[in-house]
Design an enzyme around this catalytic site. Structure first.
Site, PDB file in Angstrom:
ATOM      1  N   SER A 134       0.792  -1.219   0.000  1.00  0.00           N
ATOM      2  CA  SER A 134       0.000   0.000   0.000  1.00  0.00           C
ATOM      3  C   SER A 134       0.830   1.276   0.000  1.00  0.00           C
ATOM      4  O   SER A 134       0.282   2.355  -0.086  1.00  0.00           O
ATOM      5  CB  SER A 134      -0.897  -0.007   1.231  1.00  0.00           C
ATOM      6  OG  SER A 134      -0.116  -0.275   2.365  1.00  0.00           O
ATOM      7  N   LYS A 174       4.286  10.006   4.186  1.00  0.00           N
ATOM      8  CA  LYS A 174       3.903  11.105   3.291  1.00  0.00           C
ATOM      9  C   LYS A 174       4.819  12.307   3.532  1.00  0.00           C
ATOM     10  O   LYS A 174       5.450  12.437   4.574  1.00  0.00           O
ATOM     11  CB  LYS A 174       2.461  11.542   3.581  1.00  0.00           C
ATOM     12  CG  LYS A 174       1.390  10.480   3.336  1.00  0.00           C
ATOM     13  CD  LYS A 174       0.974  10.410   1.893  1.00  0.00           C
ATOM     14  CE  LYS A 174      -0.275   9.561   1.717  1.00  0.00           C
ATOM     15  NZ  LYS A 174      -0.112   8.182   2.245  1.00  0.00           N
TER      16      LYS A 174
END
Lengths: 215, 215
Positions: A134, A174
């Site tokens: 993912s 992120k």
DNA sequence: ATTTATTCAGAACATAAGTGCTAATTACTC
DNA sequence: GAGTAATTAGCACTTATGTTCTGAATAAAT
């Protein structure tokens, strides 16, 4: 310029390496001359120039023994291994929950020794093993080892971080941007949508300093 | 004899160590003199004698820069680290051509020391530095170090390889499949289109065994 | 204070060692 | 085989660098 090294040049390189191993300082031109049975210092000088041109060594002009072998042991930037703990698994996207407590202490499952150039001399580096596909948008694959620097203060805007989104108990890798109490988490792959969350809902678990993939 | 070192002697030791780290060869007496702001070469010589007497360094008489620090890094032997050469850059997508010759010899630009778990004890491991964003489909970013195992025989179907497409003089990282003389190069990102080429048009430069990203 | 050992200063010296010529030789090219 | 480039030889020259000597300054001991 000829591409390959002559036997003489290989001999010289070997001799320098042996000399370094034996004496821990570089040889002089005359040392090389004798060691390689070369008839003149100028020949040594000539070949050293070529070797320098090929990037195999450096020389400091007018410095006695000013020879540095480019790939010699003593030049290895980091000969030091640093052992870092692997603090469990990390997953994103498909939310695999972290172990019960949301601190990482005492969850060490393994450790690896890494050369210090990967940790840049920093303390507080730890690793997490990536589970699942993912995090591809962060260019991180299943099984990768992500190196994190645990930070106490807020990260800089743009840093890639491991961010825990509290209310979902989910961790993601992120790029971190903060503005007016709102945190934007931007995937490395800019075609993916960024996530917006309240600053209080984000806990930065660490700053990404490296990724290691071993296939 | 006095037991402890004077500040001057400590300075000298520090200076020698720093000098070694910077130049990879030992300093001269006059280097030390200037670096430690000592008024005379004889003072340096005097203190070096003392340091030698205390076993903190060795000196070779009448040898320029004939100083060896006892206990310096370059003397340590470290068996856990394996040095691998970095053989230049690699790019895909935006075709950056390899240097004229298609062998990698003499193109070594750098080297890194890696713990042996990354090379799995194999010989013939080398690294290439990735230039450009074009290998994102292989989950490889700009600046990553790709570890390759140079292989002589054909790779197994499914291996990720660095493949040189001869007629384009272009290198790419793809999963390798061969069937009936046709080679299929499949990006790691399966949504991307595979490339089909004749087997003769492909030269496998190495099998990918690892990726290292240092941020 | 006097003696003694340690440390420092300055200079001169000798050799270690890099550099620069010129010519001879060998290897390569056309 | 002529002509060019690469390599080697030998030597002279200059600088770099270790060594040594004498004496002075400082610190430690008596």
């Amino acid at each position: 310029m000829k591409k390959e090294l002559s036997t003489k040049q290989k001999n010289i390189l070997d001799f320098i390496e042996n000399f370094l191993n034996e004496h821990h300082y570089p040889p002089t031109i005359r040392d090389i001359q004798q060691g390689c049975e070369i008839s003149s210092t100028s020949v040594v000088d000539y070949n050293l120039r070529i070797l320098k041109q090929k990037g195999l060594l450096n020389r400091d002009a007018e410095v006695s023994r000013g020879i540095e072998l480019v790939n010699h042991d003593s030049i290895k930037t980091d000969t030091e291994l640093i052992e870092i703990p692997i603090m469990g698994n990390i997953a994103a996207g498909a939310p695999i929950h972290l172990p019960e407590s949301n601190n990482w202490a005492n969850n060490q499952i393994d450790s690896v020794s890494l050369p210090s150039f990967l940790t840049k001399g920093k303390e507080n580096i730890f690793g997490v093993k990536v589970k699942g596909e993912s995090m591809i948008d962060a260019l991180v694959a299943d099984g990768d080892l992500v190196l994190l620097e645990s930070i106490t203060n807020k990260p800089n805007n743009g840093d890639m971080v491991a961010a825990l989104i509290k209310d979902q108990n989910e961790v993601t890798l992120k790029h971190f941007f903060i503005k007016n109490g709102k945190v934007t988490l931007q995937p490395a792959n800019s075609s993916m949508k960024p996530i917006q969350v309240d600053a209080e809902n984000v806990q930065v678990q660490g700053r990404v300093v490296g990724v290691i993939r071993s296939i």
